[in-house]
Design an enzyme around this catalytic site. Structure first.
Site, PDB file in Angstrom:
ATOM      1  N   LYS A 164       0.832  -1.310   0.072  1.00 17.76           N
ATOM      2  CA  LYS A 164      -0.028  -0.020  -0.140  1.00 17.76           C
ATOM      3  C   LYS A 164       0.915   1.102   0.051  1.00 17.76           C
ATOM      4  O   LYS A 164       1.853   1.379   0.905  1.00 17.76           O
ATOM      5  CB  LYS A 164      -0.920  -0.002   1.133  1.00 17.76           C
ATOM      6  CG  LYS A 164      -1.485   1.381   1.271  1.00 17.76           C
ATOM      7  CD  LYS A 164      -3.004   1.003   2.232  1.00 17.76           C
ATOM      8  CE  LYS A 164      -2.546   1.140   3.685  1.00 17.76           C
ATOM      9  NZ  LYS A 164      -2.174   2.686   4.067  1.00 17.76           N
ATOM     10  N   GLU A 220       0.546   5.898  -0.254  1.00 13.17           N
ATOM     11  CA  GLU A 220      -0.358   6.967   0.047  1.00 13.17           C
ATOM     12  C   GLU A 220      -0.180   7.865  -1.233  1.00 13.17           C
ATOM     13  O   GLU A 220       0.861   8.126  -1.525  1.00 13.17           O
ATOM     14  CB  GLU A 220       0.132   7.729   1.584  1.00 13.17           C
ATOM     15  CG  GLU A 220      -0.272   6.998   2.197  1.00 13.17           C
ATOM     16  CD  GLU A 220       0.015   7.621   3.895  1.00 13.17           C
ATOM     17  OE1 GLU A 220       0.346   8.612   3.929  1.00 13.17           O
ATOM     18  OE2 GLU A 220      -0.083   6.838   4.973  1.00 13.17           O
ATOM     19  N   GLU A 245      -9.542   7.546   3.542  1.00 10.00           N
ATOM     20  CA  GLU A 245      -9.295   7.902   5.014  1.00 10.00           C
ATOM     21  C   GLU A 245     -10.090   9.200   5.257  1.00 10.00           C
ATOM     22  O   GLU A 245      -9.872  10.299   4.596  1.00 10.00           O
ATOM     23  CB  GLU A 245      -8.042   7.979   5.510  1.00 10.00           C
ATOM     24  CG  GLU A 245      -7.964   8.395   6.904  1.00 10.00           C
ATOM     25  CD  GLU A 245      -6.813   7.995   7.684  1.00 10.00           C
ATOM     26  OE1 GLU A 245      -5.814   7.152   6.970  1.00 10.00           O
ATOM     27  OE2 GLU A 245      -6.398   8.162   8.726  1.00 10.00           O
TER      28      GLU A 245
HETATM   29  O1  KIV Z   1      -0.976   2.526   8.768  1.00 12.05           O
HETATM   30  C1  KIV Z   1      -2.287   2.305   8.984  1.00 12.05           C
HETATM   31  O2  KIV Z   1      -2.616   1.388   9.774  1.00 12.05           O
HETATM   32  C2  KIV Z   1      -3.175   2.404   7.775  1.00 12.05           C
HETATM   33  C3  KIV Z   1      -4.627   2.624   8.171  1.00 12.05           C
HETATM   34  C4  KIV Z   1      -4.902   3.690   9.097  1.00 12.05           C
HETATM   35  C5  KIV Z   1      -5.340   2.403   6.930  1.00 12.05           C
HETATM   36  O3  KIV Z   1      -2.864   2.990   6.803  1.00 12.05           O
END
Ligand code: KIV
Length: 274
Positions: A118, A120, A187
């Site tokens: 993941k 951002e 988010e």
């Molecule tokens: O780092 C994390 O836990 C996240 C969540 C808040 C989605 O990115």
């Protein structure tokens, strides 16, 4: 000939195919022991860079390193069997170039064996998402409030509070979906905006503080268990574990101080010598 394992883990395409179907259940985990529990009930386990706040006591996720993510990502893979494990790319490991992002993602995938990463960012990360996806790295995107940008955002405020900001966030969602992300965390955005995004893109939206208008939800495990001292306002607590843990520790400390703890005769049935 190699022996195949019996349990089939969910994959990024499995999660992608859940668009508009049964809600996707996702929680964070950073350890083998919590991963084993979360794995029984969740479709996706996120090894979030929130481990910087939760495990290490940092104010933000900015100090988190690739090595920290890899160590905990590997632990979560060892503790889980059936969920898709997604590992966060930490701040500074992917923004400089598509090539930097690929090297970091490849390290994460080789060293943890996770199924996806993941990162951002919306439109500004679209080229990177396409580059990674075309080279065998499934990418979950993260838009709306992006905590790694705290130093430019100034605070962890909800995003899209003014309708005038909606077009930018919708554009982010469209850009990462068209670039090949298999799903997106949304988010801290208001329900009408979350609904518009969910209805307008072809990949699942996974909300955190973004209402039930998404295709699934993610929370930080320690926040929903009542273990975190500070939690965002939108977090519903499903447990209140901190007082129970504290009571157990207090009971232990009291017994040790009064020498009431058991010796080997209790454990092994040994008779003390007289
Ligand atoms: O780092 C994390 O836990 C996240 C969540 C808040 C989605 O990115």
């Amino acid at each position: 000939m190699s022996v195949q394992t019996a349990v089939k883990r969910k994959t990024a395409p499995d999660i992608r195919a859940r668009k508009g179907g049964d809600p996707i259940v996702m929680l964070t985990s950073y350890h083998a022991h919590t991963a084993t529990l979360v794995d029984r009930y969740c479709d996706v386990i996120l090894v979030g860079d929130s481990l910087g706040n939760v495990m290490h006591g940092f104010e933000t996720t900015v100090p988190v390193t690739l090595e920290m993510m890899i160590l905990q990502g590997h632990a979560v893979m060892r503790g889980s069997k059936q969920s898709l494990v997604v590992v966060d790319m930490p701040f500074g490991s992917y923004e400089a170039s598509k090539e930097q992002a690929f090297h970091s993602a490849a390290r994460i995938m080789k060293e943890t064996h996770c199924g996806a990463v993941k990162l951002e960012g919306g439109a500004r990360m679209a080229d990177t998402i396409a580059f990674l996806s075309e080279r065998g790295v499934p990418v979950m995107a993260h838009i709306g409030l992006t905590p790694q940008s705290i130093n430019t955002l100034g605070s962890f405020r909800a995003q899209g509070r003014e309708e005038a900001d909606w077009a930018r966030i919708e554009n982010d969602a469209r850009a990462i979906s068209e670039a090949g992300a298999f799903s997106v965390v949304v988010e801290a955005v208001a329900e009408p905006l979350a609904r518009r995004i969910t209805e307008s893109i072809s990949i699942p939206t996974i909300g955190i503080g973004a209402s039930a208008a998404c295709d699934g939800q993610v929370l930080v495990l320690e926040d929903m268990l009542g273990l975190s001292a500070k939690v965002p306002k939108f977090v519903k607590r499903y447990g209140n574990l901190a007082p129970a843990i504290e009571a157990a520790i207090e009971g232990y400390a009291t017994e040790v101080r009064s020498r009431a703890f058991p010796g080997p005769e209790h454990v092994y049935g040994m008779k003390p010598k007289t």
